[in-house]
Design an enzyme around this catalytic site. Sequence first.
Site, PDB file in Angstrom:
ATOM      1  N   GLY A 165      43.718  30.783  36.446  1.00  0.00           N
ATOM      2  CA  GLY A 165      44.537  29.606  36.122  1.00  0.00           C
ATOM      3  C   GLY A 165      45.865  29.668  35.878  1.00  0.00           C
ATOM      4  N   ASN A 290      37.820  35.435  46.571  1.00  0.00           N
ATOM      5  CA  ASN A 290      38.108  36.577  45.722  1.00  0.00           C
ATOM      6  C   ASN A 290      37.519  37.714  46.299  1.00  0.00           C
ATOM      7  OD1 ASN A 290      37.236  34.161  43.106  1.00  0.00           O
ATOM      8  ND2 ASN A 290      39.076  35.217  43.249  1.00  0.00           N
ATOM      9  N   ARG A 292      36.312  40.707  45.368  1.00  0.00           N
ATOM     10  CA  ARG A 292      35.989  41.539  44.459  1.00  0.00           C
ATOM     11  C   ARG A 292      34.366  41.073  44.071  1.00  0.00           C
ATOM     12  NH1 ARG A 292      36.515  38.067  40.451  1.00  0.00           N
ATOM     13  NH2 ARG A 292      38.563  36.810  40.382  1.00  0.00           N
ATOM     14  N   ARG A 338      29.627  32.020  29.394  1.00  0.00           N
ATOM     15  CA  ARG A 338      30.542  32.990  28.909  1.00  0.00           C
ATOM     16  C   ARG A 338      30.830  32.745  27.667  1.00  0.00           C
ATOM     17  NH1 ARG A 338      35.377  33.318  33.821  1.00  0.00           N
ATOM     18  NH2 ARG A 338      33.982  32.997  35.430  1.00  0.00           N
TER      19      ARG A 338
END
Length: 451
Positions: A165, A290, A292, A338
């Site tokens: 972000g 992404n 990964r 999270r």
Amino acid sequence: MIKKIVVANRGEIAARIIRTCKKLDIETVAVYSEADQKAPFVSMADESYLLGPSRVQESYLNAEKIISLAEKAGADAIHPGYGFLSENSQFANKCQGAGLVFIGPSSRVMEQMGNKIAARKAMKNAGVPIVPGTDEAVANVEEAKEIAESIGYPIMLKAASGGGGIGMQVVQSDEELEKAFDSNARRAQTFFGDGAMFMEKKLENARHIEIQLLADHHGNTVHLFERECSIQRRNQKVIEEAPSPFISESTRQEMGESAIRAAKALHYTNAGTIEFIVDEHENFYFLEMNTRVQVEHPVTEEVTGLDIVEQQIAIANGEKLAYKQPDIVRDGHAIEARIYAEDPETFFPSPGHISAFELPDGENIRNETAVKADFTVTPFYDPMIGKLIVWGADRNKAIAALKQALLNYKVEGIKTNIPMLVEVADHSQFQNGNTTTAFIDNYYLPMMKTN
């Protein structure tokens, strides 16, 4: 064969990687900063080495020191986790030059996908839908205003490099664009060494949905279905789930096929994720890739039964994928929350000493943690201290399990976002599957103002 892996990361993802390595009888080497000397992941590894001071530039971003320690430890490979050096193509090249296996895709693909402008072009060439916007860096604010006029406000102003972000902002007018352009470019330059900016049309009532991929070195590529990642604050995810409560089976299949087509066009290998923005009519557009393992990979593991880190290691070993697409089936519903050391009202980080720490326990509850009781959360790194993952036979059961587990998640001594997560899980709009990227702005923040 890989027999010893350096885990070039910290916190919960380092512990997560070490756990799979133990299952596979692979030795592990932890590297840590001065701030992380007492972190749980350090004692979990077979060996551990001090990288340097707490600042990331002197520790987790010190590629030369990490490679030097890997050579000293006699390691075969390096697993970068997520963040830090995980998408750094130069680091991947340095690993290869030192005779170390980099557990991830090729540096060529990482470099191409690491620049969002180059990634847009690659996806367009692969026939993957992209959001209307710019295919080149925007030179200055005057050019940006001309482009905004042609595609129409609101627009997303984005940094070409990096993630999390940073350098990203929704802009509603010329006035806002004038204020945002230079400041975001400077921020991107500071964090990523690249101040290039580009622009995309901001889709209203959109959802953030991503497709998990696995690809070996023998031309085999599969997807592990989708994750819904629309509950976000500051353009960063806080709740993810699988499957999405929104898209139809036909859209799910189309998105999976599109992601595989993109990966094959790139000659992609290892684990990766294609992220899409999806409008209210289920039209989907490429957002980014992404290269990964993702923070939210556990929800995919919980509904497929696959260990994605184990698959990464197998692919890096040169093994063929053990599964064809029809072999991969989805079972039940999983949700990840999270847990951040942050003020649940302002979202500002809340570092400090954890005086008590107690995890929820029970069937279908999974915890990935970076801390323990009597541990100090420092201001040096991302404030995520853990992830709570629950599974249910259906979404309603998963939500009920999430709410109960959050109420049993005890952290004392610092502020956390657990109260926010409880409010989200208890909200009727979330329970009804109305999980757009505007959820926090539309439902949570107004509720905070009235309390």
